[in-house]
Design an enzyme around this catalytic site. Structure first.
Site, PDB file in Angstrom:
ATOM      1  N   CYS A  39       0.811  -1.220   0.000  1.00  0.00           N
ATOM      2  CA  CYS A  39       0.000   0.000   0.000  1.00  0.00           C
ATOM      3  C   CYS A  39       0.848   1.274   0.000  1.00  0.00           C
ATOM      4  O   CYS A  39       0.315   2.368  -0.179  1.00  0.00           O
ATOM      5  CB  CYS A  39      -0.962  -0.011   1.175  1.00  0.00           C
ATOM      6  SG  CYS A  39      -2.085  -1.416   1.125  1.00  0.00           S
ATOM      7  N   ASN A  71     -10.098  -0.570   0.384  1.00  0.00           N
ATOM      8  CA  ASN A  71      -8.646  -0.399   0.290  1.00  0.00           C
ATOM      9  C   ASN A  71      -8.168  -1.044  -1.018  1.00  0.00           C
ATOM     10  O   ASN A  71      -8.120  -2.268  -1.121  1.00  0.00           O
ATOM     11  CB  ASN A  71      -7.993  -1.060   1.510  1.00  0.00           C
ATOM     12  CG  ASN A  71      -6.483  -0.965   1.497  1.00  0.00           C
ATOM     13  OD1 ASN A  71      -5.873  -0.617   0.495  1.00  0.00           O
ATOM     14  ND2 ASN A  71      -5.869  -1.303   2.622  1.00  0.00           N
ATOM     15  N   HIS A 117      -3.367   7.189   2.274  1.00  0.00           N
ATOM     16  CA  HIS A 117      -3.772   5.857   1.832  1.00  0.00           C
ATOM     17  C   HIS A 117      -5.122   5.532   2.468  1.00  0.00           C
ATOM     18  O   HIS A 117      -5.323   5.705   3.673  1.00  0.00           O
ATOM     19  CB  HIS A 117      -2.708   4.844   2.250  1.00  0.00           C
ATOM     20  CG  HIS A 117      -3.134   3.426   2.099  1.00  0.00           C
ATOM     21  ND1 HIS A 117      -3.679   2.939   0.936  1.00  0.00           N
ATOM     22  CD2 HIS A 117      -3.118   2.387   2.974  1.00  0.00           C
ATOM     23  CE1 HIS A 117      -3.972   1.656   1.092  1.00  0.00           C
ATOM     24  NE2 HIS A 117      -3.647   1.295   2.322  1.00  0.00           N
TER      25      HIS A 117
HETATM   26  N1  COA Z   1     -17.626  -8.802  10.619  1.00  0.00           N
HETATM   27  C1  COA Z   1     -18.065  -9.078  11.858  1.00  0.00           C
HETATM   28  N2  COA Z   1     -17.244  -9.373  12.878  1.00  0.00           N
HETATM   29  C2  COA Z   1     -15.924  -9.374  12.627  1.00  0.00           C
HETATM   30  C3  COA Z   1     -15.395  -9.095  11.351  1.00  0.00           C
HETATM   31  C4  COA Z   1     -16.326  -8.813  10.322  1.00  0.00           C
HETATM   32  N3  COA Z   1     -15.918  -8.515   9.056  1.00  0.00           N
HETATM   33  N4  COA Z   1     -14.062  -9.172  11.405  1.00  0.00           N
HETATM   34  C5  COA Z   1     -13.728  -9.483  12.654  1.00  0.00           C
HETATM   35  N5  COA Z   1     -14.863  -9.621  13.404  1.00  0.00           N
HETATM   36  C6  COA Z   1     -14.987  -9.955  14.816  1.00  0.00           C
HETATM   37  C7  COA Z   1     -13.802 -10.729  15.327  1.00  0.00           C
HETATM   38  O1  COA Z   1     -13.950 -12.097  15.058  1.00  0.00           O
HETATM   39  C8  COA Z   1     -13.862 -10.413  16.799  1.00  0.00           C
HETATM   40  O2  COA Z   1     -14.843 -11.213  17.381  1.00  0.00           O
HETATM   41  P1  COA Z   1     -14.568 -11.932  18.795  1.00  0.00           P
HETATM   42  O3  COA Z   1     -14.362 -10.814  19.756  1.00  0.00           O
HETATM   43  O4  COA Z   1     -15.806 -12.713  19.000  1.00  0.00           O
HETATM   44  O5  COA Z   1     -13.331 -12.751  18.567  1.00  0.00           O
HETATM   45  C9  COA Z   1     -14.372  -8.987  16.848  1.00  0.00           C
HETATM   46  O6  COA Z   1     -14.987  -8.734  15.566  1.00  0.00           O
HETATM   47  C10 COA Z   1     -13.286  -7.956  17.055  1.00  0.00           C
HETATM   48  O7  COA Z   1     -12.237  -8.255  16.182  1.00  0.00           O
HETATM   49  P2  COA Z   1     -10.974  -7.347  16.102  1.00  0.00           P
HETATM   50  O8  COA Z   1      -9.999  -7.914  15.130  1.00  0.00           O
HETATM   51  O9  COA Z   1     -10.494  -7.049  17.488  1.00  0.00           O
HETATM   52  O10 COA Z   1     -11.625  -6.031  15.495  1.00  0.00           O
HETATM   53  P3  COA Z   1     -10.988  -4.601  15.384  1.00  0.00           P
HETATM   54  O11 COA Z   1     -11.766  -3.652  16.178  1.00  0.00           O
HETATM   55  O12 COA Z   1      -9.506  -4.623  15.574  1.00  0.00           O
HETATM   56  O13 COA Z   1     -11.271  -4.257  13.865  1.00  0.00           O
HETATM   57  C11 COA Z   1     -10.113  -4.206  11.784  1.00  0.00           C
HETATM   58  C12 COA Z   1     -10.696  -5.066  12.855  1.00  0.00           C
HETATM   59  C13 COA Z   1      -9.486  -5.098  10.724  1.00  0.00           C
HETATM   60  C14 COA Z   1     -11.226  -3.374  11.145  1.00  0.00           C
HETATM   61  C15 COA Z   1      -9.059  -3.246  12.398  1.00  0.00           C
HETATM   62  O14 COA Z   1      -8.166  -3.982  13.182  1.00  0.00           O
HETATM   63  C16 COA Z   1      -8.289  -2.512  11.347  1.00  0.00           C
HETATM   64  O15 COA Z   1      -8.824  -1.699  10.636  1.00  0.00           O
HETATM   65  N6  COA Z   1      -6.974  -2.755  11.245  1.00  0.00           N
HETATM   66  C17 COA Z   1      -6.172  -2.182  10.198  1.00  0.00           C
HETATM   67  C18 COA Z   1      -6.328  -3.005   8.956  1.00  0.00           C
HETATM   68  C19 COA Z   1      -5.802  -2.326   7.736  1.00  0.00           C
HETATM   69  O16 COA Z   1      -6.039  -1.173   7.518  1.00  0.00           O
HETATM   70  N7  COA Z   1      -5.073  -3.079   6.908  1.00  0.00           N
HETATM   71  C20 COA Z   1      -4.541  -2.632   5.699  1.00  0.00           C
HETATM   72  C21 COA Z   1      -3.390  -1.735   5.961  1.00  0.00           C
HETATM   73  S1  COA Z   1      -2.704  -1.151   4.484  1.00  0.00           S
END
Ligand code: COA
Length: 353
Positions: A132, A305, A275
């Protein structure tokens, strides 16, 4: 400083003292998107997710995906062609084509296919991979070729088709990504007029495991006991929380360095061009610099993204709809797998859309 490699340059492009045409002007842009859009609602029929969850955690509402007959070359070539038209160039005018991508049609290089599709017979063309951060790294790279005098006109493309590499049954990753391509036409100009006013670039491979699209550990028998590795990649793997923490820590820090080193105050910026990974990351960076929401460019609600494509895609949209005008100053930052991240202070000099 993190455990990584750092590279920076500020002020007019390197070599400005000896080469009067050492600046790089951003003079055209273009983009291309697949026609098919999948909403969060539609995706929730495939994986256990919901529109409310995706929107509240990421700001994403839909993403575009390429069909089986839409290779990356087609999207990237369309975007580049539009950038050439916008700049008023002929394909023969281009000396360099840089294709930032992590999802090539050909691991040997997809940029030469784009060169052929454009008819840019005089251009050298090669791929650059930095996930990215790829577009920003490629733009800076083009700037160095231009600053050295080796290249006069370049097209920098950011294009990705991560729908190929996403596990569509993994709700933690598949909701985030989309396909797209966009390009910027850049050309030599006087150092005093440069559109690349400064940049910083960083890599930290010690955190590589946070976000990977890695070769699988599969083997193929060769001769008797002898075997080799068989080519193939595992789907995208991500530690979302670590990547989120990385982004909200490193992006403001590198932008702060960039602004300090170029002597530009946040209030002087016309736009933040980040980004497009997550609206919460955009909001956190904007808050850190007290940049009002209306000066933070965001289109991830529509496209998700698109990896290397997000920054030029956003720029193209904002130029075409008249938000970004000639002379506007933009602070841009790319970040992602590698881990890699960077920032650049840009001035748009192209025509309106
Ligand atoms: N829909 C519903 N529930 C989801 C889910 C989805 N698409 N994805 C994850 N969950 C659930 C998980 O299983 C977890 O459930 P649990 O507590 O029962 O285990 C819960 O939601 C929380 O998961 P978590 O990973 O802690 O969520 P989060 O608040 O960290 O959000 C992201 C997840 C991916 C949105 C966040 O971490 C993020 O944006 N990270 C950066 C990712 C990114 O930008 N990547 C590219 C960089 S270039």
């Amino acid at each position: 400083m993190p455990n990584g490699v750092s590279l920076s340059l500020t002020g007019p492009m390197a070599g400005a003292g000896t080469n009067p045409a050492a600046g790089m002007a951003l003079v055209g842009c273009g983009s291309a998107l697949p026609a098919v859009s999948i909403s969060n609602e539609e995706l929730s029929r495939r994986v256990d997710t919901s529109d409310a969850w995706i929107r509240s955690r990421t700001g994403i509402g839909a993403r575009r995906v390429c069909g089986p007959d839409e290779p990356l070359t087609v999207l990237a070539s369309q975007a580049a062609r539009r950038a050439l038209e916008h700049a008023g160039w002929r394909p023969e005018d281009v000396d360099l084509i840089l294709l930032a991508t992590s999802s090539p049609d050909d691991l040997f290089g997809t940029a030469p296919r784009v060169q052929a599709a454009l008819g840019a017979t005089g251009a050298v063309a090669f791929d650059l991979t930095a996930a990215c951060s790829g577009f920003l790294f490629a733009l800076v790279t083009a700037g160095q070729y231009i600053a050295s005098g080796a290249v006069r006109r370049a097209v920098v493309i950011g294009a990705d088709q991560l729908s190929r590499w996403v596990d569509w049954d993994d709700r933690r990753t598949c909701v985030l990504f989309g396909d797209g391509a966009a390009a910027v036409a850049v050309e030599a100009c006087a150092a005093a007029d440069t559109g690349l006013l400064g940049f910083r670039m960083r890599s930290d491979g010690s955190r590589n495991a946070c976000l990977t699209l890695a070769q699988t550990d599969s083997r193929a028998a060769l001769l008797g006991e002898l075997s080799t590795q068989k080519g193939g990649f595992a789907p995208i793997h991500m530690n979302g929380q670590e990547v989120y923490k990385f982004a909200v820590r490193e992006v403001p820090a590198i932008l702060q360095e960039l602004l300090e080193s170029t002597g530009v105050a946040p209030a002087q910026l016309d736009w933040l061009l980040l980004h497009q990974a997550n609206q919460r990351i955009l909001d956190a960076v904007a808050e850190r610099f007290a940049v009002p929401a209306e000066r933070v460019l965001s289109n991830l609600a529509h496209y998700g993204n698109t990896s290397a494509a997000t920054i030029p895609l956003m720029l193209d949209e904002a130029v075409r709809d008249g938000r970004v005008l000639s002379g506007h100053l933009l602070a841009s930052s790319g970040f992602g797998a590698g881990l890699s991240w960077g920032a650049a202070l840009l001035r748009w000099q192209g025509p309106p859309g």
